[in-house]
Design a protein around this motif. Structure first.
Motif, PDB file in Angstrom:
ATOM      1  N   LEU A 238       0.852  -1.201   0.000  1.00 41.98           N
ATOM      2  CA  LEU A 238       0.000   0.000   0.000  1.00 41.98           C
ATOM      3  C   LEU A 238       0.886   1.249   0.000  1.00 41.98           C
ATOM      4  O   LEU A 238       0.698   2.169  -0.808  1.00 41.98           O
ATOM      5  CB  LEU A 238      -0.914   0.014   1.231  1.00 41.98           C
ATOM      6  N   LEU A 239       1.880   1.262   0.884  1.00 42.27           N
ATOM      7  CA  LEU A 239       2.745   2.450   0.994  1.00 42.27           C
ATOM      8  C   LEU A 239       3.464   2.744  -0.324  1.00 42.27           C
ATOM      9  O   LEU A 239       3.668   3.908  -0.680  1.00 42.27           O
ATOM     10  CB  LEU A 239       3.769   2.263   2.117  1.00 42.27           C
ATOM     11  N   ASN A 240       3.839   1.682  -1.038  1.00 45.63           N
ATOM     12  CA  ASN A 240       4.551   1.878  -2.311  1.00 45.63           C
ATOM     13  C   ASN A 240       3.686   2.554  -3.364  1.00 45.63           C
ATOM     14  O   ASN A 240       4.183   3.078  -4.341  1.00 45.63           O
ATOM     15  CB  ASN A 240       5.037   0.535  -2.872  1.00 45.63           C
ATOM     16  N   ASP A 241       2.379   2.506  -3.146  1.00 40.87           N
ATOM     17  CA  ASP A 241       1.455   2.917  -4.195  1.00 40.87           C
ATOM     18  C   ASP A 241       0.743   4.248  -3.911  1.00 40.87           C
ATOM     19  O   ASP A 241      -0.131   4.653  -4.666  1.00 40.87           O
ATOM     20  CB  ASP A 241       0.408   1.789  -4.342  1.00 40.87           C
TER      21      ASP A 241
ATOM     22  N   ALA B 168       5.353   4.621   7.607  1.00 37.85           N
ATOM     23  CA  ALA B 168       4.903   5.503   6.517  1.00 37.85           C
ATOM     24  C   ALA B 168       5.901   6.651   6.331  1.00 37.85           C
ATOM     25  O   ALA B 168       6.253   7.005   5.192  1.00 37.85           O
ATOM     26  CB  ALA B 168       3.513   6.052   6.824  1.00 37.85           C
ATOM     27  N   LEU B 169       6.390   7.204   7.431  1.00 34.22           N
ATOM     28  CA  LEU B 169       7.335   8.330   7.324  1.00 34.22           C
ATOM     29  C   LEU B 169       8.653   7.857   6.698  1.00 34.22           C
ATOM     30  O   LEU B 169       9.237   8.556   5.860  1.00 34.22           O
ATOM     31  CB  LEU B 169       7.589   8.953   8.703  1.00 34.22           C
ATOM     32  N   ILE B 170       9.095   6.672   7.103  1.00 29.36           N
ATOM     33  CA  ILE B 170      10.348   6.144   6.526  1.00 29.36           C
ATOM     34  C   ILE B 170      10.201   6.032   5.008  1.00 29.36           C
ATOM     35  O   ILE B 170      11.113   6.333   4.252  1.00 29.36           O
ATOM     36  CB  ILE B 170      10.697   4.764   7.145  1.00 29.36           C
ATOM     37  N   LYS B 171       9.017   5.634   4.580  1.00 31.56           N
ATOM     38  CA  LYS B 171       8.774   5.496   3.130  1.00 31.56           C
ATOM     39  C   LYS B 171       8.453   6.825   2.459  1.00 31.56           C
ATOM     40  O   LYS B 171       8.085   6.870   1.280  1.00 31.56           O
ATOM     41  CB  LYS B 171       7.607   4.533   2.903  1.00 31.56           C
ATOM     42  N   GLY B 172       8.506   7.913   3.215  1.00 25.36           N
ATOM     43  CA  GLY B 172       8.304   9.245   2.625  1.00 25.36           C
ATOM     44  C   GLY B 172       6.846   9.598   2.355  1.00 25.36           C
ATOM     45  O   GLY B 172       6.552  10.342   1.422  1.00 25.36           O
ATOM     46  N   LYS B 173       5.923   9.057   3.164  1.00 23.46           N
ATOM     47  CA  LYS B 173       4.495   9.327   2.940  1.00 23.46           C
ATOM     48  C   LYS B 173       3.946  10.284   4.000  1.00 23.46           C
ATOM     49  O   LYS B 173       4.318  10.212   5.168  1.00 23.46           O
ATOM     50  CB  LYS B 173       3.683   8.018   3.003  1.00 23.46           C
ATOM     51  N   HIS B 174       3.030  11.150   3.579  1.00 23.67           N
ATOM     52  CA  HIS B 174       2.335  12.026   4.508  1.00 23.67           C
ATOM     53  C   HIS B 174       1.352  11.186   5.325  1.00 23.67           C
ATOM     54  O   HIS B 174       0.795  10.214   4.811  1.00 23.67           O
ATOM     55  CB  HIS B 174       1.554  13.103   3.763  1.00 23.67           C
ATOM     56  N   VAL B 175       1.126  11.625   6.573  1.00 18.60           N
ATOM     57  CA  VAL B 175       0.268  10.832   7.462  1.00 18.60           C
ATOM     58  C   VAL B 175      -0.814  11.686   8.121  1.00 18.60           C
ATOM     59  O   VAL B 175      -0.540  12.732   8.704  1.00 18.60           O
ATOM     60  CB  VAL B 175       1.118  10.176   8.592  1.00 18.60           C
TER      61      VAL B 175
END
Ligand code: CTP
Length: 444
Positions: free
Chosen positions: A186-189, A209-216
């Motif tokens: 999911l995070l990759n997408d 999520a933060l490690i993967k660079g995603k906003h939360v």
């Protein structure tokens, strides 16, 4: 001289707007253009207008078609304007066909052909944020229903850790979303996630999520582990990622206005805050405890919001007087002592009390009736009752749309920290929740 009037939001000014104004002007000699105010748009359910009023007015002005621009601020203004300016023709695009026929009583109504294939909503959706849903708790259904009122976001799909909780306590709409079989996929997408999983899993999920660079955007409470909360916020800040707590009251327009009113000194110096939030959850009690913990963890964020906004973080002491059932606090009185001020809150998940908010000052007080956390009405009250005033606002739906709009807004503006509910508020909330768990509380 033939006077024409037309109205619109004119957000993200496009060819359709230009064509409409050109044709409107051609209907007569003098064109008046009404541009909706930001507040009016919100009050009619149009929430995430991108451009502010001045930008929208400037864009209309630049076309050179408008002889006069007025701001549309309330329902019914069209009739007033037509009479006030002696208008001969009211015109608007054909998407409104029939809707404004009632104005025929005052002037001629002309519906002009709408330009096909373009609209502000379409442009806003072209820059949609791809959002992943994490968790399948019941709150998700409310969240998804509210999202229907927000443009600029696209739900990519959902993931929830497997568990054996009774499906009656789970979201109905979750299974209708595209499913991801792992959190990583999911995070990759996606660009951003909304986390509604139980509290004990949230810290790990936010971190990943933060490690993967995603906003939360996460459900409240943010975290009951103060050190961890500090680290998560540091991670988000360093990476320039948005990390926002979804505490709806913070983003609700009336609550913000009430806080500003108090801060501007209308009740003098604030000496006392009383903010209660109590629920009798009945059959849902165990589920609530599973998701968010006892009275303090699951409800404390609400009173803390108002206490921190008005008295700051520099309290001298916080104490908890708590009633426990099977090792869980089901009712707690939370008291703060500041230099020259006090704040108190009754929190309960298995008892009911008046859920109002009273903010007392040296000149008067603010009273917000229950449920104050869905603020839509409050009163300023004084010793001299002739000075009292009442304030009415609209709290739309479940209120969750306000937080989604703020989330999208700060992503777009690369602001990672929301000024509405800043990191400092979240960190201090976490500090209090953590201290409750580790404190030597008074029990009864
Ligand atoms: N308009 C038009 N052709 C379009 C879009 C808008 O003629 N393709 C007209 C509307 O009918 C209205 C005026 O432009 O008379 C202002 O419309 P507004 O609501 O501001 O624009 P929309 O693009 O329709 O905005 P939204 O998608 O936010 O509803």
């Amino acid at each position: 001289m033939k006077k024409i009037i037309t109205y619109g939001t004119y957000d993200l000014f496009h060819q359709g707007h230009y064509n409409l104004l050109k044709r409107a002007k051609a209907l007569g000699d003098y064109l008046i253009v009404g541009v909706t105010s930001d507040y009016f748009d919100k009050s009619r359910g149009k929430f995430n207008v991108h451009d502010d009023l001045m930008t929208r007015i400037e864009n209309v002005k630049k076309t050179g078609f408008a002889d006069q621009i007025v701001v549309e601020e309330y329902f019914g203004q069209k009739i007033d304007d037509i009479k006030k300016y002696g208008v001969d023709i009211f015109t608007v695009g054909s998407d409104w066909k029939g809707y404004f026929d009632y104005l025929n009583e005052y002037c001629k109504v002309v519906y002009l052909e709408r330009t096909k294939g373009i609209s502000s909503t379409k442009i806003r959706n072209e820059h949609s944020v791809r959002l992943g849903i994490v968790g399948n708790e019941m709150i998700l259904d409310r969240f998804l229903n509210e999202m229907k009122y927000v443009s600029g976001v696209e739900v990519a799909g959902a993931y929830a850790p497997k568990d054996d909780v009774d499906p009656r306590y789970k979201s109905v709409q979750f299974m209708q979303l595209p499913q991801y079989d792992s959190y990583d996929s999911l995070l990759n997408d996606v660009e951003a996630v909304y986390i509604n999983a139980p509290l004990k899993m949230r810290d790990d999920m936010i971190e990943k999520a933060l490690i993967k660079g995603k906003h939360v955007l996460t459900e409240f409470p943010f975290s009951i582990d103060y050190q961890r909360a500090c680290r998560l916020i540091k991670n988000a800040s360093e990476k320039g990622l948005v990390l926002m707590e979804g505490l709806k009251t913070a983003y609700c327009p009336a609550f913000g206005k009430m806080v500003s009113l108090v801060k501007s000194g209308r009740i003098g110096k604030v000496l006392s805050i009383e903010a209660n939030f109590t629920q009798i959850l009945g059959n849902d009690l165990q589920n609530q405890i599973r998701i968010a913990g006892g009275s303090v963890a699951s409800l404390g964020a609400y009173p803390l919001l108002v206490i921190f906004k008005l008295l700051g973080y520099d309290y001298k002491k916080v104490e908890f007087i708590t009633h426990q059932e099977n090792g869980i606090d089901t009712m707690t009185r939370m008291n703060f002592i500041y230099d020259g001020a006090i704040a108190t809150s009754l929190l309960a998940i298995n008892a009911k009390a008046e859920g109002s908010l009273t903010i007392s000052g040296t000149k008067g007080y603010v009273y917000v009736p229950a449920p104050w956390w869905k603020t839509e009405y409050y009163e300023l009250r004084y010793e001299d009752i002739n000075k009292n005033s009442k304030f009415f606002y609209k709290f739309e739906g479940e209120g969750l749309r306000y937080e989604v709009i703020e989330f999208l807004r700060i992503i777009e503006h690369n602001q990672n920290n929301s000024l509405v509910l800043p990191f400092s508020d979240i960190i201090n909330e976490s500090r209090v929740l953590d201290s409750f768990i580790n404190a030597d509380n008074v029990k009864f």
